[in-house]
Write an enzyme that holds these catalytic residues in place. Structure first.
Site, PDB file in Angstrom:
ATOM      1  N   CYS A 306      46.164  45.156  25.261  1.00  8.42           N
ATOM      2  CA  CYS A 306      46.372  46.540  25.602  1.00  8.42           C
ATOM      3  C   CYS A 306      47.447  47.200  24.586  1.00  8.42           C
ATOM      4  CB  CYS A 306      47.211  46.542  27.047  1.00  8.42           C
ATOM      5  SG  CYS A 306      46.532  45.815  28.290  1.00  8.42           S
ATOM      6  N   GLY A 339      46.867  40.426  33.961  1.00  6.34           N
ATOM      7  CA  GLY A 339      47.005  40.663  32.419  1.00  6.34           C
ATOM      8  C   GLY A 339      48.477  39.988  32.252  1.00  6.34           C
ATOM      9  N   GLY A 361      42.271  37.175  30.751  1.00  9.84           N
ATOM     10  CA  GLY A 361      41.209  37.851  29.959  1.00  9.84           C
ATOM     11  C   GLY A 361      41.412  36.839  28.744  1.00  9.84           C
ATOM     12  N   GLY A 387      39.728  44.833  24.182  1.00  9.82           N
ATOM     13  CA  GLY A 387      40.351  45.842  25.446  1.00  9.82           C
ATOM     14  C   GLY A 387      39.211  46.545  25.880  1.00  9.82           C
ATOM     15  N   ARG A 401      37.785  54.108  32.776  1.00 10.69           N
ATOM     16  CA  ARG A 401      38.739  53.215  33.450  1.00 10.69           C
ATOM     17  C   ARG A 401      40.235  54.065  32.941  1.00 10.69           C
ATOM     18  NH1 ARG A 401      42.189  48.680  32.134  1.00 10.69           N
ATOM     19  NH2 ARG A 401      42.023  47.131  33.796  1.00 10.69           N
ATOM     20  N   HIS A 467      60.410  26.841  23.865  1.00 13.15           N
ATOM     21  CA  HIS A 467      59.315  26.441  23.059  1.00 13.15           C
ATOM     22  C   HIS A 467      59.589  25.417  22.202  1.00 13.15           C
ATOM     23  CE1 HIS A 467      56.662  29.803  24.037  1.00 13.15           C
ATOM     24  NE2 HIS A 467      57.707  30.341  24.599  1.00 13.15           N
TER      25      HIS A 467
HETATM   26  P1  XMP Z   1      45.149  39.235  29.221  1.00 17.45           P
HETATM   27  O1  XMP Z   1      46.562  39.375  28.992  1.00 17.45           O
HETATM   28  O2  XMP Z   1      44.660  38.284  30.149  1.00 17.45           O
HETATM   29  O3  XMP Z   1      44.855  40.626  30.074  1.00 17.45           O
HETATM   30  O4  XMP Z   1      44.257  39.346  27.988  1.00 17.45           O
HETATM   31  C1  XMP Z   1      43.718  41.070  30.492  1.00 17.45           C
HETATM   32  C2  XMP Z   1      43.800  42.394  31.153  1.00 17.45           C
HETATM   33  O5  XMP Z   1      44.276  43.525  30.340  1.00 17.45           O
HETATM   34  C3  XMP Z   1      43.577  44.493  31.005  1.00 17.45           C
HETATM   35  N1  XMP Z   1      42.892  45.394  30.026  1.00 17.45           N
HETATM   36  C4  XMP Z   1      43.497  46.442  29.192  1.00 17.45           C
HETATM   37  N2  XMP Z   1      44.485  47.143  29.464  1.00 17.45           N
HETATM   38  N3  XMP Z   1      43.960  48.312  27.489  1.00 17.45           N
HETATM   39  C5  XMP Z   1      44.825  48.206  28.644  1.00 17.45           C
HETATM   40  O6  XMP Z   1      45.911  48.780  28.758  1.00 17.45           O
HETATM   41  C6  XMP Z   1      42.878  47.790  27.431  1.00 17.45           C
HETATM   42  O7  XMP Z   1      42.161  48.166  26.576  1.00 17.45           O
HETATM   43  C7  XMP Z   1      42.477  46.867  28.218  1.00 17.45           C
HETATM   44  N4  XMP Z   1      41.304  46.025  28.489  1.00 17.45           N
HETATM   45  C8  XMP Z   1      41.624  45.144  29.498  1.00 17.45           C
HETATM   46  C9  XMP Z   1      42.764  44.203  32.289  1.00 17.45           C
HETATM   47  O8  XMP Z   1      43.572  44.471  33.366  1.00 17.45           O
HETATM   48  C10 XMP Z   1      42.412  42.806  31.896  1.00 17.45           C
HETATM   49  O9  XMP Z   1      42.027  42.232  33.184  1.00 17.45           O
END
Ligand code: XMP
Length: 482
Positions: A306, A339, A361, A387, A401, A467
């Site tokens: 993000c 996230g 993710g 993303g 979105r 760590h």
């Molecule tokens: P992680 O940290 O697990 O997070 O990789 C996955 C979550 O990130 C959100 N998501 C985004 N948020 N820009 C954002 O601000 C993006 O391009 C984006 N793509 C995904 C989403 O909630 C996902 O589950």
């Protein structure tokens, strides 16, 4: 004199630790079951993100088999997304209530196509009134070269067919399959009409995955995402028809008129659970509660890919967001922490802060089950992870979105993550970490963890100490990336 301003503090996973407590709980005694939404439980509270480099049918099947849940992303046509849901729902079902069928007058060619399309090895044969006429399996056609031959010529006919009555118990089924050495049992009602099918393959699958997250009919649970575009209601309806157990309104800012309007509309047509996100404050949570949603998704800007926080200046560090939302909803509806999970310990912290499940993710994107091929770079294997707010993904369909139209302003990046092999291995390590954490706190259940958890803030020196430090790591463990 300048006015003194006070800012509230926002914390995230790395800012805190959980204090160990007296415990008589061993990691293998911990129960990881939880709830995703009003009507969907979880045997393993991990959800895969609705992202086009994370969750399609393969990931959704793998997650549900381990007791979790996958949310199929929406960067594809309505038909394709509905087909993905249908495939997950068909994957495992001891009692298949709507089996694929053929007529005696169909050809072997048609049968072969159906078998390949649905990945099935046997099909009941019925007449126009659905009365059973026989069964035809791969074995019956293995040496057939004439694709125009009628199925009636090769099927096991009605008189030689072993069937079960509608409503039969699983134990009775196993007895019949054992006694008659058959692998498929069509179920019929008193009039001889086909009402279902049971296959040995599905019974064996059930044995292999005792924690699988299944609905009343024994089918894997599956969720699907929608946005806030003009076709949202139609998309939701098709997904529901395909069997989706929940519709997730997936946006970057759930506390908006647009999302609330869509949620109200979908609430009226949604026979399954309705989940809305993302939000990061108590106010937003209280607003969503009034819409009678079945779960709330939390997270504005914590995701690994993000850029929302840096490009817009908006966000709430994820641990504080989970705490604030959980305090506001007071267990009235489940909370999904979406996230920012980097380590398994972050999952323990998310539950301790009030979440009922976590959405992930990046940690899942490098696995075999994530869409996309491996890429090899300087001898190391990776997979692409992007993303949904990256330009590439938004062009593919996810710009709603971020409520964008016309020329795009990205809120995410395109990246790569190390290749990790099967997702089951990653999930095993994540579960192991959480089990260990709950053992340290003396909590057998996630509910107990929420009650017993005591957070302590750490400084940057404390984080460094947490760590591996002052050593050169020579062997990277599977649950810690350097
Ligand atoms: P992680 O940290 O697990 O997070 O990789 C996955 C979550 O990130 C959100 N998501 C985004 N948020 N820009 C954002 O601000 C993006 O391009 C984006 N793509 C995904 C989403 O909630 C996902 O589950």
């Amino acid at each position: 004199m300048a006015k003194e301003r006070k800012f509230p503090e926002g914390l995230t996973f790395g800012d805190v630790l959980l204090k160990p407590r007296y415990s008589s709980v061993l990691p293998n005694e911990v129960e990881l079951c939880s709830r995703f939404s009003t009507n969907i439980g979880l045997n393993f509270p991990i959800i895969s993100s609705a992202m086009d480099t994370v969750t399609e049918k393969e990931m959704a099947i793998a997650l549900a088999l381990q007791g979790g849940l996958g949310i199929i992303h929406k960067n594809m046509s309505i038909e394709k997304q509905a087909a993905q849901v249908r495939k997950v729902k068909r994957y495992e079902s001891v009692f298949i209530s709507d089996p694929v069928t053929v007529f005696p007058s169909d050809t072997i060619g048609k049968l072969m196509e159906l078998m390949e399309h649905y990945n099935i090895s046997g099909v009941p044969v019925v007449d126009k009134e659905k009365k059973i006429q026989g069964i035809v399996t791969k074995r019956d056609i293995i040496f057939e070269e004439d694709r125009s031959k009628f199925i009636r010529k090769v099927m096991t006919p009605r008189k030689a067919l072993i069937t079960g009555r509608d409503g039969i118990s699983l134990d009775e089924v196993k007895d019949i399959l054992r006694k008659h050495r058959v692998e498929k049992l069509p179920l019929v009602d008193k009039e001889g009409r086909l009402t279902g099918l049971i296959t040995l393959r599905d019974i064996l699958k059930r044995k292999e995955f005792p924690e699988a997250n299944i609905d009343e009919e024994g089918k894997l649970y599956c969720g699907a995402a929608v946005g806030v575009s003009p076709d949202t209601a139609e998309r939701a309806q098709e997904l529901l028809k395909a069997g989706a157990d929940c519709i997730v309104i997936d946006t970057a800012h759930g506390y908006t008129k647009k999302v609330f309007d869509v949620a109200k509309r979908l609430r009226k047509i949604c026979s399954s659970d309705l989940v809305v996100g993302n939000i990061a404050t108590g106010d937003a949570a209280r607003g969503l509660l009034k819409l009678d949603v079945d779960a709330i998704k939390v997270g504005v800007g914590p995701g690994s890919i993000c850029t929302t926080r840096v490009i817009s200046g908006i966000g709430v560090p994820q641990l504080s967001a989970i705490l604030e939302v959980s305090d506001a909803v007071k267990e009235q509806t489940p909370v999904i922490a979406d996230g920012g999970i980097i380590y398994s310990g972050d999952i323990t912290k998310a539950f301790a802060a009030g979440a009922d499940s976590v959405m992930i993710g990046s940690l899942l994107a490098g696995t075999d089950e994530a869409p996309g091929e491996q890429v090899i770079l300087e001898g190391r294997r990776f997979k692409v992870y992007r993303g949904m707010g990256s330009i590439d993904a938004m062009k593919q369909g996810s710009k709603d979105r971020y409520f964008q139209t016309g020329k795009l302003v990205p809120e995410g990046v395109v990246a790569r993550v190390p290749y990790k092999g099967p997702v089951s291995e990653v999930l095993f390590q994540l579960a192991g970490g959480v089990r260990s954490g709950m053992g340290y706190v003396g909590a057998t259940t996630i509910k107990e963890l929420k009650g017993k958890a005591e957070f302590i803030r750490v400084t940057s020196a404390g984080l460094r100490e947490s760590h591996p430090h002052d050593v050169k790591i020579t062997k990277e463990p599977p649950n810690y990336e350097i």
